[in-house]
Write a protein that holds these residues in place. Sequence first.
Motif, mmCIF file in Angstrom:
data_model
loop_
_atom_site.group_PDB
_atom_site.id
_atom_site.type_symbol
_atom_site.label_atom_id
_atom_site.label_comp_id
_atom_site.label_asym_id
_atom_site.label_seq_id
_atom_site.Cartn_x
_atom_site.Cartn_y
_atom_site.Cartn_z
ATOM 1 N N VAL A 91 16.903 10.440 8.151
ATOM 2 C CA VAL A 91 15.839 10.007 9.049
ATOM 3 C C VAL A 91 14.530 10.647 8.595
ATOM 4 O O VAL A 91 14.437 11.864 8.476
ATOM 5 N N VAL A 92 13.532 9.801 8.311
ATOM 6 C CA VAL A 92 12.240 10.275 7.835
ATOM 7 C C VAL A 92 11.156 9.746 8.772
ATOM 8 O O VAL A 92 11.001 8.529 8.933
ATOM 9 N N VAL A 93 10.421 10.666 9.399
ATOM 10 C CA VAL A 93 9.301 10.274 10.258
ATOM 11 C C VAL A 93 8.113 9.950 9.364
ATOM 12 O O VAL A 93 7.711 10.759 8.525
ATOM 13 N N ILE A 94 7.578 8.751 9.556
ATOM 14 C CA ILE A 94 6.447 8.291 8.750
ATOM 15 C C ILE A 94 5.138 8.546 9.478
ATOM 16 O O ILE A 94 4.130 8.885 8.880
ATOM 17 N N GLU A 95 5.162 8.366 10.794
ATOM 18 C CA GLU A 95 3.954 8.543 11.581
ATOM 19 C C GLU A 95 4.345 9.042 12.959
ATOM 20 O O GLU A 95 5.341 8.600 13.540
ATOM 21 N N SER A 148 10.936 10.111 1.254
ATOM 22 C CA SER A 148 11.085 11.565 1.331
ATOM 23 C C SER A 148 9.816 12.287 0.897
ATOM 24 O O SER A 148 9.541 13.389 1.356
ATOM 25 N N ALA A 149 9.034 11.667 0.028
ATOM 26 C CA ALA A 149 7.772 12.255 -0.424
ATOM 27 C C ALA A 149 6.659 12.051 0.596
ATOM 28 O O ALA A 149 5.568 12.600 0.450
ATOM 29 N N GLY A 150 6.908 11.245 1.636
ATOM 30 C CA GLY A 150 5.927 11.037 2.698
ATOM 31 C C GLY A 150 4.761 10.150 2.333
ATOM 32 O O GLY A 150 3.654 10.354 2.825
ATOM 33 N N VAL A 151 4.985 9.163 1.488
ATOM 34 C CA VAL A 151 3.883 8.298 1.063
ATOM 35 C C VAL A 151 4.095 6.834 1.468
ATOM 36 O O VAL A 151 3.781 5.927 0.723
ATOM 37 N N LEU A 152 4.584 6.617 2.659
ATOM 38 C CA LEU A 152 4.798 5.242 3.141
ATOM 39 C C LEU A 152 3.785 4.908 4.240
ATOM 40 O O LEU A 152 4.133 4.541 5.347
ATOM 41 N N ARG A 153 2.537 5.025 3.922
ATOM 42 C CA ARG A 153 1.476 4.845 4.903
ATOM 43 C C ARG A 153 1.368 3.427 5.460
ATOM 44 O O ARG A 153 0.803 3.238 6.516
ATOM 45 N N GLU A 154 1.891 2.433 4.757
ATOM 46 C CA GLU A 154 1.717 1.040 5.183
ATOM 47 C C GLU A 154 2.744 0.601 6.220
ATOM 48 O O GLU A 154 2.803 -0.564 6.584
ATOM 49 N N ALA A 155 3.550 1.497 6.723
ATOM 50 C CA ALA A 155 4.630 1.129 7.643
ATOM 51 C C ALA A 155 4.119 0.408 8.872
ATOM 52 O O ALA A 155 4.660 -0.621 9.273
ATOM 53 N N LEU A 156 3.081 0.930 9.484
ATOM 54 C CA LEU A 156 2.565 0.317 10.702
ATOM 55 C C LEU A 156 2.009 -1.074 10.426
ATOM 56 O O LEU A 156 2.193 -1.983 11.233
ATOM 57 N N GLU A 157 1.375 -1.263 9.281
ATOM 58 C CA GLU A 157 0.865 -2.589 8.907
ATOM 59 C C GLU A 157 2.018 -3.579 8.735
ATOM 60 O O GLU A 157 1.921 -4.735 9.142
ATOM 61 N N LEU A 158 3.098 -3.138 8.109
ATOM 62 C CA LEU A 158 4.275 -3.988 7.939
ATOM 63 C C LEU A 158 4.844 -4.390 9.288
ATOM 64 O O LEU A 158 5.075 -5.573 9.554
#
Length: 144
Positions: free
Chosen positions: A79-83, A126-136
């Motif tokens: 489980v990885v928290v993105i935002e 895991s590197a924490g670079v999925l910033r576009e999640a909310l846009e998706l």
Amino acid sequence: MKLLVYVSQATRPFTREQLKELLDYSRARNVQDGITGLLIYRFNPDYDRGSFLQVLEGPDAAIEDVWRRISRDRRHHTVVVIEDGGIERRMFGDWSMGFKNVDAEDLRDFPGFADLGSDAFWETASAGVLREALELLKSFYDGM
């Protein structure tokens, strides 16, 4: 008001019936707790694994409570928290829990998520670079 976005791997692939049970329970509980959001599930046949991407929004205490349940749920791991943060208003206010079972075609226009469920995706997450999640997530919401 709080917003939480995370990704996780299913312990084993979910069947349609298991997804329906999960959604029925989540929707009923979310209405009760004042939580809205969207859940995306993708089974990646190349890796024989299912992955979740979810956004939750609602009162701070309710999000913290549901997060405790979700993070302990044995049906998923990695489980990885993105935002995670405060919001002024809901983006998914019409949905106690919107849902989309996606495939590679649905994700092809979202570079960071096109390979959701692959080893490369989990390295990126895991590197924490999925910033576009909310846009998706918002694009699926707007399209439904």
